[in-house]
Design a protein around this motif. Sequence first.
Motif, short mmCIF file in Angstrom:
data_model
loop_
_atom_site.label_atom_id
_atom_site.label_comp_id
_atom_site.label_asym_id
_atom_site.label_seq_id
_atom_site.Cartn_x
_atom_site.Cartn_y
_atom_site.Cartn_z
N LEU A 1 -7.19 3.11 0.10
CA LEU A 1 -5.95 2.63 0.52
C LEU A 1 -5.30 3.28 1.93
O LEU A 1 -4.93 2.35 2.77
N VAL A 2 -5.53 4.33 2.06
CA VAL A 2 -5.26 5.08 3.23
C VAL A 2 -6.21 4.19 4.46
O VAL A 2 -5.32 3.87 5.55
N LYS A 3 -7.43 4.11 4.16
CA LYS A 3 -8.33 3.36 5.19
C LYS A 3 -7.85 1.82 5.57
O LYS A 3 -7.71 1.61 6.52
N ASN A 4 -7.55 1.14 4.30
CA ASN A 4 -6.84 -0.15 4.46
C ASN A 4 -5.55 -0.24 5.31
O ASN A 4 -5.34 -1.04 6.12
N TRP A 5 -4.68 1.03 4.76
CA TRP A 5 -3.36 0.92 5.65
C TRP A 5 -3.70 0.90 7.03
O TRP A 5 -3.00 0.38 7.78
N SER A 6 -4.48 1.93 7.64
CA SER A 6 -5.08 2.34 8.91
C SER A 6 -5.35 0.76 9.65
O SER A 6 -4.86 0.75 10.66
N ARG A 7 -6.10 0.18 8.98
CA ARG A 7 -6.64 -1.04 9.47
C ARG A 7 -5.47 -1.99 9.79
O ARG A 7 -5.50 -2.60 10.69
N ILE B 1 0.85 -1.19 -0.01
CA ILE B 1 0.02 0.08 -0.07
C ILE B 1 0.75 1.10 0.02
O ILE B 1 0.59 2.26 -0.78
N ASN B 2 1.85 1.19 0.68
CA ASN B 2 2.79 2.28 1.02
C ASN B 2 3.48 2.69 -0.50
O ASN B 2 3.67 3.85 -1.18
N LYS B 3 3.86 1.61 -1.20
CA LYS B 3 4.37 1.73 -2.66
C LYS B 3 3.35 2.21 -3.64
O LYS B 3 3.81 3.14 -4.57
N GLU B 4 2.19 1.74 -3.47
CA GLU B 4 1.18 2.27 -4.36
C GLU B 4 0.72 3.95 -4.34
O GLU B 4 0.87 4.52 -4.92
N LEU B 5 0.68 4.19 -2.88
CA LEU B 5 0.38 5.37 -2.40
C LEU B 5 1.66 6.45 -3.00
O LEU B 5 1.23 7.59 -3.31
N GLU B 6 2.80 5.88 -3.00
CA GLU B 6 3.89 6.85 -3.24
C GLU B 6 4.01 7.04 -4.79
O GLU B 6 4.49 8.13 -5.40
N GLU B 7 3.52 5.95 -5.60
CA GLU B 7 3.48 5.99 -6.98
C GLU B 7 2.59 7.02 -7.50
O GLU B 7 2.45 7.11 -8.88
N GLN B 8 1.40 7.25 -6.78
CA GLN B 8 0.36 8.22 -7.18
C GLN B 8 0.73 9.59 -7.43
O GLN B 8 1.47 10.01 -6.82
N PRO B 9 0.30 10.05 -8.63
CA PRO B 9 0.73 11.46 -8.80
C PRO B 9 -0.15 12.75 -7.83
O PRO B 9 -1.03 12.07 -7.15
#
Length: 157
Positions: A125-131, A105-113
């Motif tokens: 993604l942020v909600k899933n990461w928090s869980r 999830i971190n990698k996908e969030l970092e790749e987003q513009p």
Amino acid sequence: MNRNIESLIRFVNLTSSGLLAGSLGFGEVALVPGWQNEVARENSRADALKTAAYFNAIGPVALGTAVTLAVAARGVGTSRRLLDAAAAVGLAGVLAATVMVTVPINKELEEQPATDYPSDRSMSLVKNWSRAHAVRTTLGVGAFICAVASNLSARRS
């Protein structure tokens, strides 16, 4: 297993699982030592990468020592063996949640513009990461509590 070796492994396990549980307990911020943000010097980047490897090794060391205790500790009571096994399972859950959920999830969030407003995908993604982080923090703290209880149960018997 020799009693002195078992004591050493228990000390390493308790220390590393405590460090892991503590680093996970900082909320949504990873434990980053302050020395990584200091003014750059010659070879400081290479030294920082070497030292970061030690911080990345805390989880596997905790898991390895917990599994060793759960499998190899001889002549211990059933409750102590169950606590060692519970600590090993909890630490395996921390490692699995980290490798299979939070890191991708971190990698996908970092790749987003960069955008002005977050998209539905990034919010999801942020909600899933928090869980996932809540689950791995709970498992890490639970494993530490099991390690402490296992060490204390030896003193009573």
